[in-house]
Structures are given as C-alpha cells and as structure tokens.
Design a protein around this motif. Sequence first.
Motif, short mmCIF file in Angstrom:
data_model
loop_
_atom_site.label_atom_id
_atom_site.label_comp_id
_atom_site.label_asym_id
_atom_site.label_seq_id
_atom_site.Cartn_x
_atom_site.Cartn_y
_atom_site.Cartn_z
N ILE A 1 0.63 -1.24 0.04
CA ILE A 1 -0.14 0.02 0.08
C ILE A 1 0.95 1.14 -0.07
O ILE A 1 1.63 1.29 0.85
CB ILE A 1 -0.73 0.02 1.14
N GLU A 2 0.87 2.09 -0.96
CA GLU A 2 1.52 3.33 -1.22
C GLU A 2 0.82 4.25 -0.60
O GLU A 2 -0.22 4.77 -1.09
CB GLU A 2 1.94 3.45 -2.55
N LEU A 3 1.49 5.15 0.49
CA LEU A 3 1.03 6.39 1.01
C LEU A 3 1.43 7.57 0.11
O LEU A 3 2.23 7.47 -0.52
CB LEU A 3 1.35 6.61 2.44
N ALA A 4 0.37 8.72 0.53
CA ALA A 4 0.66 9.88 -0.35
C ALA A 4 1.91 10.29 -0.20
O ALA A 4 2.59 11.12 -1.30
CB ALA A 4 -0.42 10.80 0.11
N ASP A 5 2.81 10.29 1.01
CA ASP A 5 4.16 10.72 0.90
C ASP A 5 5.17 9.66 0.52
O ASP A 5 6.39 10.06 0.71
CB ASP A 5 4.38 10.92 2.44
N GLY A 6 4.67 8.76 -0.23
CA GLY A 6 5.60 7.70 -0.88
C GLY A 6 6.01 6.59 0.03
O GLY A 6 6.61 5.43 -0.57
N LEU A 7 5.51 6.61 1.20
CA LEU A 7 6.14 5.21 2.21
C LEU A 7 5.21 4.07 1.49
O LEU A 7 3.78 4.45 1.50
CB LEU A 7 5.57 5.49 3.44
N ILE A 8 5.76 2.97 1.55
CA ILE A 8 5.08 1.73 1.15
C ILE A 8 4.71 0.76 2.50
O ILE A 8 5.91 0.63 2.90
CB ILE A 8 5.72 0.85 0.11
N MET A 9 3.64 0.44 2.71
CA MET A 9 3.43 -0.57 3.56
C MET A 9 3.39 -1.75 3.05
O MET A 9 2.23 -2.11 2.09
CB MET A 9 1.94 -0.11 4.34
N PRO A 10 4.11 -2.99 3.58
CA PRO A 10 4.35 -4.02 2.78
C PRO A 10 3.38 -5.20 2.88
O PRO A 10 3.21 -5.87 2.37
CB PRO A 10 5.76 -4.35 3.15
N SER A 11 2.48 -4.81 4.01
CA SER A 11 1.45 -5.94 4.23
C SER A 11 0.05 -5.25 4.57
O SER A 11 -0.12 -4.13 4.78
CB SER A 11 1.96 -6.88 5.38
N ALA A 12 -0.67 -6.24 5.24
CA ALA A 12 -2.11 -5.66 5.63
C ALA A 12 -1.84 -4.54 6.76
O ALA A 12 -0.93 -4.94 7.61
CB ALA A 12 -2.87 -6.92 6.23
N CYS A 13 -2.62 -3.46 6.79
CA CYS A 13 -2.43 -2.54 7.55
C CYS A 13 -3.70 -1.92 8.48
O CYS A 13 -4.86 -2.09 7.53
CB CYS A 13 -1.61 -1.28 7.53
N VAL A 14 -3.72 -1.28 9.39
CA VAL A 14 -5.19 -0.71 9.92
C VAL A 14 -4.68 0.89 9.97
O VAL A 14 -3.64 1.32 10.50
CB VAL A 14 -5.66 -1.25 11.33
N PHE A 15 -5.78 1.68 9.36
CA PHE A 15 -5.63 3.10 9.43
C PHE A 15 -6.40 3.55 10.44
O PHE A 15 -7.86 3.37 10.26
CB PHE A 15 -6.18 3.77 8.11
N LEU A 16 -5.99 4.22 11.78
CA LEU A 16 -6.90 4.49 12.45
C LEU A 16 -6.36 5.82 13.46
O LEU A 16 -5.28 5.87 13.72
CB LEU A 16 -7.06 3.37 13.71
N ASP A 17 -7.37 6.79 13.39
CA ASP A 17 -7.06 8.09 14.17
C ASP A 17 -5.65 8.65 13.81
O ASP A 17 -5.04 8.98 14.56
CB ASP A 17 -7.25 7.95 15.58
N GLY A 18 -5.36 8.73 12.41
CA GLY A 18 -4.04 9.53 12.12
C GLY A 18 -2.90 8.56 12.29
O GLY A 18 -1.69 8.97 12.23
#
Length: 133
Positions: free
Chosen positions: A48-65
Amino acid sequence: MAATGRQRVRRNLREVNELTNGPTKLNNILSGGPAPPVQVRGITAAGIELADGLIMPSACVFLDGHVFLWDVPSSLWSGWGKERFELFEVVVPKPEILILGTGKGVSHPPASIRMYLNSIGIQLDIMDTICAR
C-alpha cells in the motif's frame, strides 16, 4: 496464563511512526477542510503506497491518524476468526466502518465475521485491491 483481550491485540499490531501531526479527530473529507493525516495513493505490487511515498508492505489498519501493520493470515478467510478483529473493541474512537481490501477480486468474509463486527457497531465494506502499477 491466559492472555487478556488487550494483550492479544498488542501481538497482532505493530505501530508505524505517525506520519504527520495533523488532526486526529473525525474529518469530513468532502467538506473541503484539511486533508486526513494519512492518505493512500494506491496499491502496488510492493504494498500500500501512502501519499508521502511510504510503502506499507502488508495488511494494515488506518486509525485516528496512525498506521498499524496488521498481522493477518496469508490465506484469505482461512484462519480469520473473531480474534483478528478484537482490536476494534478496544480502540477509541471505534470506527463506524471497516473497509477491507481482498486482493484482485471481491471475496466476502464468513457470516460470523460480519455478524461479530455488526455486534460491536462496525459496518463492514469489502473491496478489491487491484495493483494500480
């Protein structure tokens, strides 16, 4: 010794550094106000590529920032039980909706998972996560 619900949750998550010091309260992204502190640019073969370019290589949870890596079974729905979602019982604020990406195609979870999430007040939405690049 039996682990408490909070101890089990801690083993399933690993916090990733906070990406911004932006707002941590609910934001209406359609109102034209400030952008959410963490934004997804797309899904790539690397993760998962974030807007700042950081790549999350696996499943993740986005919660409260915050972004947390989520330890989930590699096989879709095999080994997925209530314990994979118990973290949503203890987080504040509790999300109203959980958007779950299931890979190249939409794959609905077992009814028991949907019923469990509904019982704790969370709506489940399933979507595919086809690689954009």
